[in-house]
Motif scaffolding. Structure first.
Motif, mmCIF file in Angstrom:
data_model
loop_
_atom_site.group_PDB
_atom_site.id
_atom_site.type_symbol
_atom_site.label_atom_id
_atom_site.label_comp_id
_atom_site.label_asym_id
_atom_site.label_seq_id
_atom_site.Cartn_x
_atom_site.Cartn_y
_atom_site.Cartn_z
ATOM 1 N N SER A 1 46.867 -65.892 15.543
ATOM 2 C CA SER A 1 47.957 -65.658 14.594
ATOM 3 C C SER A 1 48.809 -66.905 14.416
ATOM 4 O O SER A 1 49.226 -67.242 13.298
ATOM 5 N N THR B 1 56.116 -63.583 9.807
ATOM 6 C CA THR B 1 56.389 -64.879 10.437
ATOM 7 C C THR B 1 56.099 -66.023 9.481
ATOM 8 O O THR B 1 56.883 -66.981 9.376
ATOM 9 N N GLY B 2 54.968 -65.953 8.783
ATOM 10 C CA GLY B 2 54.601 -67.020 7.852
ATOM 11 C C GLY B 2 55.583 -67.151 6.706
ATOM 12 O O GLY B 2 55.970 -68.272 6.329
ATOM 13 N N ALA C 1 45.514 -61.529 4.775
ATOM 14 C CA ALA C 1 45.405 -61.163 6.190
ATOM 15 C C ALA C 1 44.304 -60.131 6.406
ATOM 16 O O ALA C 1 43.562 -60.198 7.394
ATOM 17 N N TYR D 1 51.691 -59.726 12.686
ATOM 18 C CA TYR D 1 52.031 -60.969 13.383
ATOM 19 C C TYR D 1 52.159 -62.153 12.411
ATOM 20 O O TYR D 1 53.002 -63.035 12.626
ATOM 21 N N THR D 2 51.330 -62.186 11.396
ATOM 22 C CA THR D 2 51.238 -63.393 10.567
ATOM 23 C C THR D 2 52.073 -63.344 9.283
ATOM 24 O O THR D 2 52.673 -64.360 8.913
ATOM 25 N N THR E 1 46.945 -69.227 12.241
ATOM 26 C CA THR E 1 46.908 -68.733 10.857
ATOM 27 C C THR E 1 48.229 -68.972 10.149
ATOM 28 O O THR E 1 48.255 -69.320 8.964
ATOM 29 N N VAL E 2 49.329 -68.771 10.853
ATOM 30 C CA VAL E 2 50.643 -69.037 10.255
ATOM 31 C C VAL E 2 50.739 -70.490 9.813
ATOM 32 O O VAL E 2 51.228 -70.797 8.713
ATOM 33 N N THR F 1 40.856 -61.857 6.409
ATOM 34 C CA THR F 1 40.689 -62.995 7.313
ATOM 35 C C THR F 1 39.331 -62.963 8.000
ATOM 36 O O THR F 1 38.902 -61.932 8.523
ATOM 37 N N SER G 1 49.877 -62.456 0.824
ATOM 38 C CA SER G 1 49.677 -62.675 2.255
ATOM 39 C C SER G 1 49.044 -61.464 2.932
ATOM 40 O O SER G 1 48.188 -61.614 3.815
#
Length: 312
Positions: free
Chosen positions: A180, A102-103, A244, A98-99, A183-184, A247, A240
């Motif tokens: 998420s 997208t990030g 993640a 998810y992150t 976080t992004v 986290t 990343s």
């Protein structure tokens, strides 16, 4: 006379060799002297904790973390046989999916839009860098308020357009998505800076030549920007993914692994095992397994991803 000259030459060569060897030893000693502070810090904060964690993972411990009995790999076998291990690992994988893409996509989009010499771009770059200056704790509190089901601005906006409020952090179906999103935003500042630096390293002459050849913005982006930015994208992808899988802060503040374990990522499960259940042996085993997982994932990314990286 010839023997004298030969002996003299050999003596001079021996003195020169000894002098060079002494000089190399001196340079080597100076090099180690400069490396000593780094080696000391790494030994204290990295190598020793890793060895200590590996050692404790082979023992059962009391609530003080003191070893009680040697049990070999029992901590590992119990961990790999537990449903909680696979549940937390799956949650972590989903959180990563998810992150990370997208990030990176969002940061790349912002970097491309703000990369230029037009007036006012410096202001946008400054604004896009701001998340980097906000700590995880502060950002988590802010996003907890934003996502609050009763007074949060997200639900207020939904009600204004006629939609029903959403229990972002109290609903098991939406909690991981909510964390998420936060976080992004938290990671966007760092990713933006790295990708913007990569864009600024691409020569403008290439774009000018592409424009002369009739290439449009999309074609220039796909054929020039992406290939030349691939080393930077490769780097931020690896960083990343590792971040993640490690986290913890936002999970601990925003949801504490809930509701119903829907946001219980791997590191938070480790934290519960060690500092709530006081099971330091199993927690250390979990930490070593996490280290191995990250090592394998990084190796896979280097094996597969590096083939698609174009270095100048």
């Amino acid at each position: 006379m010839n023997s004298y000259n030969k002996a003299l030459t050999e003596g001079v060569n021996n003195i020169r060799t000894e002098s060079i060897s002494r000089s190399k030893r001196r340079e080597l000693a100076i090099g180690y002297l400069f490396l000593w502070p780094t080696i000391t810090l790494l030994s204290i904060f990295m190598f020793y904790p890793l060895l200590k964690t590996s050692y404790l993972s082979l023992f059962s411990t009391n609530i003080r973390g003191q070893t009680v009995a040697f049990i070999g790999i029992d901590n590992y076998t119990r961990l790999l046989g537990s449903a909680d291990f696979y549940s937390s690992l799956l949650t972590t994988v989903l959180f990563t999916v998810y992150t990370v893409p997208t990030g990176i996509f969002l940061a790349l989009l912002l970097a491309v839009l703000s990369h230029g010499k037009k007036r006012g771009m410096r202001g946008f770059q400054f604004v896009f860098c701001l998340p980097l200056a906000v700590s995880v704790g502060t950002a988590s509190v802010i996003w907890t308020l934003i996502l609050n089901p009763t007074v949060g601005i997200f639900n207020y906006a939904l009600t204004q357009i006629g939609l029903q409020p959403v229990g972002w952090l109290i609903d098991a179906d939406t909690a991981l998505y909510a964390v998420s999103i936060a976080t992004v935003w938290m990671n966007s500042g760092f990713l933006f800076i790295i990708l913007l630096a990569g864009l600024q390293g691409i020569p403008d002459d290439l774009y000018e030549a592409a424009t002369i050849d009739g290439a449009g913005p999309v074609r220039s982006f796909m054929n020039i920007t992406i290939p030349l930015l691939s080393p930077t994208i490769f780097f931020v992808t690896i960083v990343s993914v590792i971040d993640a899988f490690q986290t913890f802060g936002q999970i601990n503040i925003m949801t504490q692994g809930g509701p119903m374990g829907s946001t219980k990522v791997f590191v938070y499960a480790l934290y519960q095992e060690a500092f709530r259940n006081f099971q330091y042996g199993p927690a250390c085993a979990r930490a070593i397994v996490l280290f191995v997982i990250i090592l394998i994932l990084t190796g896979i990314q280097f094996k597969i991803g590096e083939k698609k990286v174009h270095y100048q």
